[in-house]
Scaffold this active site. Structure first.
Site, PDB file in Angstrom:
ATOM      1  N   GLY A  72      70.480   2.555 -15.575  1.00 45.74           N
ATOM      2  CA  GLY A  72      69.827   3.231 -16.688  1.00 45.74           C
ATOM      3  C   GLY A  72      69.956   2.493 -17.999  1.00 45.74           C
ATOM      4  O   GLY A  72      69.110   2.638 -18.887  1.00 45.74           O
ATOM      5  N   CYS A 107      62.955 -12.592 -12.902  1.00 43.07           N
ATOM      6  CA  CYS A 107      61.536 -12.470 -13.238  1.00 43.07           C
ATOM      7  C   CYS A 107      60.789 -12.054 -11.979  1.00 43.07           C
ATOM      8  O   CYS A 107      61.100 -12.499 -10.881  1.00 43.07           O
ATOM      9  CB  CYS A 107      60.962 -13.742 -13.848  1.00 43.07           C
ATOM     10  SG  CYS A 107      60.828 -15.151 -12.764  1.00 43.07           S
ATOM     11  N   GLN A 147      67.130   8.174 -15.623  1.00 42.98           N
ATOM     12  CA  GLN A 147      67.860   7.277 -14.742  1.00 42.98           C
ATOM     13  C   GLN A 147      69.359   7.546 -14.791  1.00 42.98           C
ATOM     14  O   GLN A 147      70.171   6.628 -14.798  1.00 42.98           O
ATOM     15  CB  GLN A 147      67.546   5.813 -15.055  1.00 42.98           C
ATOM     16  CG  GLN A 147      67.553   4.972 -13.783  1.00 42.98           C
ATOM     17  CD  GLN A 147      66.978   3.594 -13.983  1.00 42.98           C
ATOM     18  OE1 GLN A 147      66.472   3.264 -15.038  1.00 42.98           O
ATOM     19  NE2 GLN A 147      67.061   2.772 -12.964  1.00 42.98           N
TER      20      GLN A 147
END
EC number: 4.2.1.49
Length: 561
Positions: A178, A410, A263
């Site tokens: 989170g 990425c 979250q």
């Protein structure tokens, strides 16, 4: 808690090129295990907890010591087996086999409940590995920042004409996962208000620049959000409070955020979600003395939390579950319409999965940040036309604080993972970087997980709960020569709700590594394209054709068309 699960010791992975183990193929898992327990990385390293409630790197400290010893002794043609955080065997295999095979938290389905798992855990017979905790490839909150960023960006595209400027997101939870939310929202151009019940977590996120500011009260937080959105500034604000109290209060006040998600560690009601009206110390104490009552109290609060999220959704606010199973917990407490708002994967991410795009990550075993910056440049050189990816890499370098060994994530797909891996291996061979690099990923990827309330929610063909796919992914990565492969249960959404697999491969600059990279970094994302093509997604079928995948039944279906 048994004494063997607590040790006042600071662990950091070695840096540089001096080996502790016999080769880089065994040094890499050793360093990554240690990196998972670095105090800059792990949430509670003294109890072996990396993130996600009780997601551990090893079952207990005796097991940790034995794993370290086994890895330092492991030969080039041997494989170490890890059973729920415990080293159980070393076997003769061959040079291109994985050096480590890991199985964590796996239970026969009928017994796959938190109650049964907690009994086993208390007896020292099991360990919750989460996703990347027990598979030794956690890189801190960066590991989920880009996925969260991509989710927010796509939400902006779908709901707000492509921009989140002047908008704000409401969420909760600043733990290992989170904690990525406020920074991801900022990078996507939005303000955010994140509710967190532990001040220590807010302090950590402020220190590492994942959160910009802390508000003293709810009124203060709302005043800040109003000011920043009016000014078009993307600023993240944290508030120390309980989401089960704050979200209903916001609904009662008629406050209207622009995005709502969550979250918290709701997947684990015994350790990860503070019941309303309780302090954290009371929660921990009651978890030991009255686990059943504690879980019920936590789930009652989750029900209140989800009712508020449903109210926001009814107002027309884009509201989505971010994969912590809070809707399921609320439904079990009588919130029958808990699933009226979607999960983030079917809402925003599935088109990426159809093309094998997911959380590709790498770590510089040297410990030198320059090695990561050089690989960033290499990614831009190879994926030259993807300006969105370039923008992400630029923002990551500017804003993301390395935790432990320098790392980068990425999201790239089937077309690029193999090419990037081979390029990194060549950089090691030529000395462009100072030591080998490991490449891994989250278990949250396109072909490596079955999780009906998260990654495989609302599959087109109804195959949400079919878990053959992550098993096949693990088997194929093993056959392809990944350096270590893991197969877990319960990550992200808790016991009984997911099965998932992970892999890591070492770029040590050798020709043998290049051959393994060609296989692993093609086959691993290709299983994601395969899985989605099999489920009938046209994007995945198109990708399979473009990349020349041999999918017999898909080819047969195409032929009939």
């Amino acid at each position: 808690m048994p004494e063997s699960k607590y040790r006042q010791q600071t662990i950091r992975a070695p840096r540089g090129t001096v080996l502790t183990a016999k080769s880089w193929l065994t040094e890499a898992p050793l360093r990554m295990l240690m990196n998972n327990l670095d105090p800059d990385v792990a949430e509670n390293p003294h109890e072996l907890v990396v993130y996600g409630g009780i997601g551990r790197a090893a079952r207990n400290w005796e097991c940790y010591d034995a794993i370290v010893d086994a890895l330092t002794r492991l030969e080039a043609d041997e494989t170490l087996l890890i059973q729920s955080g415990k080293p159980v065997g070393v076997f003769k295999t061959h040079d291109n086999a994985p050096r480590v095979l890991i199985a964590n938290s796996n239970l026969v389905p009928h017994w796959a409940t938190w109650e049964h798992f907690n009994e086993l855990d208390a007896k020292g017979l099991a360990m919750y590995g989460q996703m990347t905790a027990g598979s030794w490839i956690y890189i801190g909150s960066q590991g989920i920042v880009q996925g969260t960023y991509e989710t927010f960006v796509e939400a902006g595209r779908q709901h707000y004409n492509g921009t989140l400027a002047g908008r704000w997101a409401l969420t909760a939870g600043l733990g290992g996962m989170g904690g990525a939310q406020p920074l991801a929202a900022t990078l996507a151009g939005a303000c955010s208000l994140t509710i967190e019940c532990q001040q220590s977590r807010i302090d950590f996120r402020l220190r590492t620049r994942y959160v910009d500011e802390q508000a003293a009260t709810l009124d203060d937080a709302l005043a800040r959000i109003t000011r920043y959105t009016r000014e078009g500034k993307a600023v993240s604000v944290a508030l120390c409070a309980n989401a089960a109290d704050i979200l209903p209060e916001l609904v009662n006040r008629g406050v209207r955020p622009d995005l709502v998600t969550d979250q918290t560690s709701a997947h684990d009601p015994l350790h990860g979600y503070l019941p309303s009206g309780w302090c954290w110390e009371e929660y921990q104490k009651n978890a030991q003395s009255d686990p059943r009552g504690t879980m019920q109290a936590a789930k009652r609060s989750m029900a209140a939390h989800v009712r508020a999220m449903l109210a926001f959704s009814k107002m027309g606010v884009p509201t989505f579950d971010y994969g912590n199973n809070i809707r399921q917990m609320a439904k079990e407490m009588g919130v029958e319409n808990a699933f009226d708002f979607p999960g983030f994967v079917p809402a925003y991410i599935r088109p990426l999965f159809c093309r094998g795009i997911g959380p590709f990550r790498w770590v510089a075993l040297s410990g030198d940040p320059q090695d990561i910056y050089k690989t960033d440049a290499k990614v831009k050189e190879i994926v030259a036309e993807d300006k969105h990816l370039h923008h992400w890499l630029d923002m990551a370098r500017e804003r993301i604080h390395f935790q432990g060994l320098p790392a980068r994530i990425c999201w790239v797909g089937l077309e690029w993972r193999q090419k990037l891996g081979l390029a990194f291996n060549e950089m090691v061979r030529c000395g462009e970087v100072s030591a080998p690099i490991v490449i891994g990923r989250d278990h949250l990827d396109s072909g490596s997980v079955a999780s009906p309330n998260r990654e495989t929610e609302a599959m087109r063909d109804g195959s949400d709960a079919v878990s053959d796919w992550p098993l096949l992914n693990a088997l194929l990565n093993t056959a392809s020569g990944a350096t270590w492969v893991s197969l877990h249960h319960g990550g992200g959404v808790g016991m009984g709700f997911s099965q998932h697999a992970g892999m890591v491969i070492v770029c040590d600059g050798t020709d043998e590594a290049a051959a393994r990279i060609r296989r692993v970094l093609h086959n691993d994302p290709a299983t994601g394209v395969m899985r989605h093509a099999d489920a009938g997604y046209d994007l995945a079928v198109e990708c399979a054709v473009e990349q020349g995948l041999n999918l017999p039944m898909v080819a047969a279906t195409q032929g009939k068309g």
